[in-house]
Scaffold this motif. Structure first.
Motif, PDB file in Angstrom:
ATOM      1  N   ILE A  71      30.266  16.149  90.205  1.00  0.00           N
ATOM      2  CA  ILE A  71      31.451  16.806  90.892  1.00  0.00           C
ATOM      3  C   ILE A  71      31.834  18.365  90.584  1.00  0.00           C
ATOM      4  O   ILE A  71      31.636  18.959  91.338  1.00  0.00           O
ATOM      5  CB  ILE A  71      32.681  15.897  90.082  1.00  0.00           C
ATOM      6  CG1 ILE A  71      32.726  14.408  90.646  1.00  0.00           C
ATOM      7  CG2 ILE A  71      34.049  16.621  90.414  1.00  0.00           C
ATOM      8  CD1 ILE A  71      33.779  13.605  89.926  1.00  0.00           C
ATOM      9  N   ASP A  88      38.902  22.150  93.725  1.00  0.00           N
ATOM     10  CA  ASP A  88      38.108  21.023  94.269  1.00  0.00           C
ATOM     11  C   ASP A  88      37.656  19.961  93.325  1.00  0.00           C
ATOM     12  O   ASP A  88      37.843  18.701  93.699  1.00  0.00           O
ATOM     13  CB  ASP A  88      36.836  21.861  94.876  1.00  0.00           C
ATOM     14  CG  ASP A  88      37.251  22.496  96.301  1.00  0.00           C
ATOM     15  OD1 ASP A  88      38.505  22.610  96.535  1.00  0.00           O
ATOM     16  OD2 ASP A  88      36.191  23.248  96.787  1.00  0.00           O
ATOM     17  N   GLU A  92      38.366  15.823  93.183  1.00  0.00           N
ATOM     18  CA  GLU A  92      37.325  14.980  93.216  1.00  0.00           C
ATOM     19  C   GLU A  92      37.286  13.889  92.157  1.00  0.00           C
ATOM     20  O   GLU A  92      37.226  12.645  92.237  1.00  0.00           O
ATOM     21  CB  GLU A  92      35.815  15.693  93.242  1.00  0.00           C
ATOM     22  CG  GLU A  92      35.569  16.238  94.592  1.00  0.00           C
ATOM     23  CD  GLU A  92      35.079  15.536  95.650  1.00  0.00           C
ATOM     24  OE1 GLU A  92      34.956  14.285  95.657  1.00  0.00           O
ATOM     25  OE2 GLU A  92      34.605  15.864  96.980  1.00  0.00           O
ATOM     26  N   ASP A  95      40.161  11.664  92.519  1.00  0.00           N
ATOM     27  CA  ASP A  95      39.899  10.683  93.470  1.00  0.00           C
ATOM     28  C   ASP A  95      38.792   9.499  92.893  1.00  0.00           C
ATOM     29  O   ASP A  95      38.900   8.369  93.114  1.00  0.00           O
ATOM     30  CB  ASP A  95      39.107  11.286  94.726  1.00  0.00           C
ATOM     31  CG  ASP A  95      38.548  10.299  95.880  1.00  0.00           C
ATOM     32  OD1 ASP A  95      39.442   9.515  96.528  1.00  0.00           O
ATOM     33  OD2 ASP A  95      37.333  10.223  96.258  1.00  0.00           O
ATOM     34  N   ARG A 175      46.097  12.156  96.368  1.00  0.00           N
ATOM     35  CA  ARG A 175      45.844  13.628  96.549  1.00  0.00           C
ATOM     36  C   ARG A 175      46.804  14.514  96.761  1.00  0.00           C
ATOM     37  O   ARG A 175      47.141  15.454  96.570  1.00  0.00           O
ATOM     38  CB  ARG A 175      45.034  13.310  97.757  1.00  0.00           C
ATOM     39  CG  ARG A 175      44.299  14.997  98.223  1.00  0.00           C
ATOM     40  CD  ARG A 175      43.439  14.423  99.414  1.00  0.00           C
ATOM     41  NE  ARG A 175      42.559  15.793  99.509  1.00  0.00           N
ATOM     42  CZ  ARG A 175      41.389  16.309  98.818  1.00  0.00           C
ATOM     43  NH1 ARG A 175      40.844  15.242  97.862  1.00  0.00           N
ATOM     44  NH2 ARG A 175      40.791  17.291  99.093  1.00  0.00           N
ATOM     45  N   PRO A 206      37.996  14.440 100.649  1.00  0.00           N
ATOM     46  CA  PRO A 206      37.323  13.780  99.397  1.00  0.00           C
ATOM     47  C   PRO A 206      35.789  13.397 100.121  1.00  0.00           C
ATOM     48  O   PRO A 206      35.770  12.779 101.112  1.00  0.00           O
ATOM     49  CB  PRO A 206      38.347  12.880  98.919  1.00  0.00           C
ATOM     50  CG  PRO A 206      39.271  12.636 100.109  1.00  0.00           C
ATOM     51  CD  PRO A 206      39.524  13.801 100.881  1.00  0.00           C
ATOM     52  N   THR A 207      34.932  13.133  99.023  1.00  0.00           N
ATOM     53  CA  THR A 207      33.696  12.716  99.454  1.00  0.00           C
ATOM     54  C   THR A 207      33.650  11.247  99.224  1.00  0.00           C
ATOM     55  O   THR A 207      34.271  10.606  98.096  1.00  0.00           O
ATOM     56  CB  THR A 207      32.487  13.294  98.879  1.00  0.00           C
ATOM     57  OG1 THR A 207      32.675  13.474  97.421  1.00  0.00           O
ATOM     58  CG2 THR A 207      32.438  14.842  99.451  1.00  0.00           C
ATOM     59  N   LEU A 210      28.729  11.437  95.615  1.00  0.00           N
ATOM     60  CA  LEU A 210      28.282  12.673  95.211  1.00  0.00           C
ATOM     61  C   LEU A 210      26.474  12.558  95.264  1.00  0.00           C
ATOM     62  O   LEU A 210      26.223  11.708  94.394  1.00  0.00           O
ATOM     63  CB  LEU A 210      28.885  13.220  94.102  1.00  0.00           C
ATOM     64  CG  LEU A 210      30.084  13.993  94.387  1.00  0.00           C
ATOM     65  CD1 LEU A 210      30.851  14.196  93.206  1.00  0.00           C
ATOM     66  CD2 LEU A 210      30.376  15.149  95.377  1.00  0.00           C
TER      67      LEU A 210
END
Length: 210
Positions: A71, A88, A92, A95, A175, A206-207, A210
């Motif tokens: 992250i 950021d 992450e 999340d 978020r 958000p991904t 990763l």
């Protein structure tokens, strides 16, 4: 190869199950039989991979620490402004805390005083935030009168609060709440010229991984 793949799946299932049990019950009350049952494997299979509960806890923490490393490295790689790195990475991390049981379990272990063990996770996060704020101060992107220690202290306290509160109520990790935190903090942390370029909601959605 098939045997190795099966062993890897079993180990992964045990780490996942252990994280769930640790997060729900805590380290001391958690039993190996409950973990093996949740993983769908025998006690013998559990002991083949992990000699005791302490080793299972260490495996959960190690996997959570690796996710945290990814992250923070990803946040640093895609931005030049170190304050945006932290924004950021915070989004992450929250999340992942909301949806990844191993990350959640790792941080729950870090907060478990009854375990009497030193966890690397919170220290890893604190060290990275402090480094990012030192970089911001060195580059002149902090507001006048704000030191990197002041900024890091507030950020670490706030994000740890989200993490702890999110353990019992996942709504804290939403978020919108993290965005609101940064909407309040960034005007105080960032110098006037750089503030407009910072995104409180994060520089990207958000991904999934990763």
């Amino acid at each position: 190869m098939v045997k190795q793949e099966r062993a890897a799946r079993t180990r992964r299932a045990l780490i996942q199950a252990a994280a769930e049990v640790f997060a729900q019950e805590g380290f001391v009350p958690a039993s190996l039989s409950a973990i093996s049952e949740r993983a769908g494997v025998s006690n013998g299979a559990l002991h083949f991979h992990f000699a005791n509960k302490r080793m299972l806890a260490e495996a959960v923490e190690a996997e959570a620490a690796e996710t945290l490393r990814r992250i923070t490295e990803a946040a640093r790689a895609r931005q030049t402004n170190s304050l945006q790195w932290v924004v950021d990475a915070t989004h992450e991390l929250m999340d992942f805390l909301a949806r990844d049981v191993v990350v959640r379990g790792g941080f729950e272990l870090a907060a478990d005083a009854a375990r009497r063990a030193e966890s690397p996770l919170r220290g890893q996060w604190q060290g990275w935030v402090e480094d990012a704020l030192r970089t911001a101060e060195r580059r002149g992107t902090l507001a006048e009168g704000v030191s990197w220690t002041d900024g890091a202290c507030v950020i670490i306290a706030a994000t740890t609060g989200f993490e702890v509160l999110g353990g019992t109520d996942a709504a804290w990790l939403a978020r919108r709440n993290v965005t609101r935190l940064w909407e309040l903090l960034l005007p105080r942390l960032a110098d006037g010229q750089g503030l407009a370029a910072l995104a409180s909601a994060g520089s990207r959605p958000p991904t999934a991984a990763l």
